[in-house]
Design a protein around this motif. Sequence first.
Motif, mmCIF file in Angstrom:
data_model
loop_
_atom_site.group_PDB
_atom_site.id
_atom_site.type_symbol
_atom_site.label_atom_id
_atom_site.label_comp_id
_atom_site.label_asym_id
_atom_site.label_seq_id
_atom_site.Cartn_x
_atom_site.Cartn_y
_atom_site.Cartn_z
ATOM 1 N N THR A 149 17.704 -43.031 2.517
ATOM 2 C CA THR A 149 16.732 -43.795 1.728
ATOM 3 C C THR A 149 16.189 -44.966 2.525
ATOM 4 N N GLN A 150 17.062 -45.693 3.205
ATOM 5 C CA GLN A 150 16.626 -46.834 4.003
ATOM 6 C C GLN A 150 15.735 -46.392 5.163
ATOM 7 N N SER A 151 16.049 -45.263 5.766
ATOM 8 C CA SER A 151 15.208 -44.749 6.858
ATOM 9 C C SER A 151 13.838 -44.341 6.329
ATOM 10 N N ALA A 152 13.805 -43.729 5.133
ATOM 11 C CA ALA A 152 12.527 -43.307 4.551
ATOM 12 C C ALA A 152 11.659 -44.510 4.200
ATOM 13 N N GLU A 153 12.269 -45.595 3.717
ATOM 14 C CA GLU A 153 11.499 -46.792 3.397
ATOM 15 C C GLU A 153 10.891 -47.400 4.658
ATOM 16 N N LEU A 154 11.654 -47.413 5.753
ATOM 17 C CA LEU A 154 11.117 -47.927 7.010
ATOM 18 C C LEU A 154 9.985 -47.044 7.520
ATOM 19 N N ASP A 155 10.114 -45.728 7.374
ATOM 20 C CA ASP A 155 9.038 -44.821 7.778
ATOM 21 C C ASP A 155 7.766 -45.100 6.976
ATOM 22 N N LYS A 206 6.186 -58.490 7.561
ATOM 23 C CA LYS A 206 7.372 -59.112 6.963
ATOM 24 C C LYS A 206 8.393 -58.048 6.568
ATOM 25 N N ARG A 207 7.925 -56.984 5.909
ATOM 26 C CA ARG A 207 8.853 -55.935 5.488
ATOM 27 C C ARG A 207 9.426 -55.185 6.693
ATOM 28 N N LYS A 208 8.601 -54.991 7.722
ATOM 29 C CA LYS A 208 9.088 -54.320 8.930
ATOM 30 C C LYS A 208 10.188 -55.142 9.599
ATOM 31 N N THR A 209 9.964 -56.446 9.710
ATOM 32 C CA THR A 209 10.970 -57.321 10.307
ATOM 33 C C THR A 209 12.259 -57.315 9.491
ATOM 34 N N GLU A 210 12.132 -57.340 8.165
ATOM 35 C CA GLU A 210 13.322 -57.355 7.314
ATOM 36 C C GLU A 210 14.108 -56.061 7.451
ATOM 37 N N ILE A 257 14.183 -54.025 10.086
ATOM 38 C CA ILE A 257 14.825 -53.981 11.404
ATOM 39 C C ILE A 257 16.027 -54.931 11.444
ATOM 40 N N SER A 258 15.890 -56.112 10.816
ATOM 41 C CA SER A 258 17.012 -57.048 10.768
ATOM 42 C C SER A 258 18.182 -56.465 9.991
ATOM 43 N N ASP A 259 17.877 -55.787 8.877
ATOM 44 C CA ASP A 259 18.943 -55.159 8.095
ATOM 45 C C ASP A 259 19.637 -54.058 8.902
ATOM 46 N N GLN A 260 18.852 -53.303 9.671
ATOM 47 C CA GLN A 260 19.457 -52.265 10.513
ATOM 48 C C GLN A 260 20.448 -52.871 11.505
ATOM 49 N N ALA A 276 -9.318 -26.324 2.264
ATOM 50 C CA ALA A 276 -7.936 -26.479 1.826
ATOM 51 C C ALA A 276 -7.741 -27.857 1.215
ATOM 52 N N LEU A 277 -6.832 -27.926 0.245
ATOM 53 C CA LEU A 277 -6.502 -29.185 -0.414
ATOM 54 C C LEU A 277 -5.339 -29.818 0.326
ATOM 55 N N SER A 278 -5.537 -31.012 0.833
ATOM 56 C CA SER A 278 -4.528 -31.659 1.675
ATOM 57 C C SER A 278 -3.463 -32.330 0.823
ATOM 58 N N PRO A 279 -2.187 -32.053 1.081
ATOM 59 C CA PRO A 279 -1.121 -32.763 0.369
ATOM 60 C C PRO A 279 -0.943 -34.159 0.949
ATOM 61 N N VAL A 280 -0.427 -35.048 0.140
ATOM 62 C CA VAL A 280 -0.192 -36.419 0.575
ATOM 63 C C VAL A 280 1.224 -36.822 0.187
ATOM 64 N N LYS A 281 1.712 -37.852 0.843
ATOM 65 C CA LYS A 281 3.019 -38.391 0.532
ATOM 66 C C LYS A 281 2.850 -39.840 0.105
ATOM 67 N N LEU A 282 3.329 -40.171 -1.081
ATOM 68 C CA LEU A 282 3.196 -41.512 -1.627
ATOM 69 C C LEU A 282 4.346 -42.386 -1.147
ATOM 70 N N SER A 283 4.059 -43.663 -0.973
ATOM 71 C CA SER A 283 5.084 -44.591 -0.510
ATOM 72 C C SER A 283 6.138 -44.799 -1.592
ATOM 73 N N ARG A 284 7.358 -45.021 -1.159
ATOM 74 C CA ARG A 284 8.451 -45.278 -2.084
ATOM 75 C C ARG A 284 8.412 -46.735 -2.547
#
Length: 485
Positions: free
Chosen positions: A407-413, A385-389, A391-394, A10-18
Amino acid sequence: MPAATDSDSALSPVKLSRLSKRGVLLGLSLAQLLTLALAVAAFIGGMMAGGTFLLYSAALWAPALLIAVVPIGGRAIVEWLPVGVHWVWRSMLGQTRYRARITRPRPAGTLALPGDAAALRQYADPVTKAVMVHDPHAQTLTVLLEVKHSSFVLLDPGEQERRVQAWGRVLATGCRSGRIGRLQVLERAIPDSGSGLAQWWAEQGSDDGSWVAETYKALIDQAGPAGERHISTISLSLDMKAAARQIRTAGRGLKGAAEVLRQEMRTLITALRAADLEPSDWYGSGELAIMLRGAYDPEVSVALDRAGGLGEDLASAGPVAVEEFWDRLRTDSGWHTVLWISEWPRSLTYPGFLAPIILAGGIRRAFTLLCDPLRADQAARDVRKRKTEHISDQAQRRRIGQIEDATQSAELDDVLQQEADLVSGHGSLRYTGLIAVTAPTSDELDAAVSAIEQAAVQASCETRRLVGQQASAFAAAALPLCRGL
């Protein structure tokens, strides 16, 4: 031996980062925050002064508020100001026009290219016979080769999955090295001169003078020039700053850098062959000269392909004239526009999703993927750095009662997934996708760009036309020199 199951093939699907759109504070960029601070300060100052001063101050805070919050083309007006000011400044200085000085020969060893690419130097490697392009400003040394491969879309899912995994291992070599500055994959669709079919007939055909042979030759003569060729090249750029210690050990200067780059070249060749790709010999000055000449002068590329031996001088391979406009570029015999892939597919997608763009027929274009490897420690710091930013924004949004959108939740994921991948030992690459579209006239260019934009929609990608920087964007998208933006 156990039988292969459906899951094995099977061909595995992937999800690209935003592409992260998070600002410095509450989704606002630094320029927006500074402009809003100016507007608030002017408004408060006018109120404290009282009387007509508030009306007078409106001449300052009202425009500042307007340019900070009103978007144009997906960006606030204030974020367009640097692009517009830089464009006006370059236009006033005449930097948007280039004319080759025929009577004044270029310095020995330089490439006849316009703009900041005029500083590039060529170095002929005595061992591999490859031409290495040295950028004295960016401190890089670049080499390239052509790669031949079978049609990916025609392979069965199991073979496609295996090829994808093998290509991932090729990219991983650049991440582990720590000395690779950039890897560029360039795929070009250009008119076929018919020389390939003629060469195949000369080697494989049976020209016995029969009616069948004569008919076959006539078909080759008619169909060959009307066809289209796809050429894929991979450019490898050595970061001479990161490899400074190894270069000193190998002999210093370009000689030492060439020795270090040869080690990376051998590693890349081994990885490509393990991925069932057929690498050619490393490009010499002649092949690179024809490639550069064809990019700026598309009408002559077919003639050079047929002639053989002509146009192989790098000292004269550049354009004769270049004129840059706000959203397009005109060179010797072509009009060009560069599109940036600003958004990759947001949902699960399968390898080969770019087929509508790559296989768009009747359009001359160059698709470039710039891959910037990140060292493991650098990638880990960036993710933290991005993870901290995020969480701080949240926390800040909860404090002021602002609702968090999907959108913000998807970026953190995406950030959390990248962190998990790094912990698992995977490498990190920063991708930039560019598409250079070429046509004989400006009107035909608009039609070709519209077709490519529609093809990008079919590929679930979002494209944006780059403005105010078409010359540098064309050098990054259409030339195999690992140039960035």
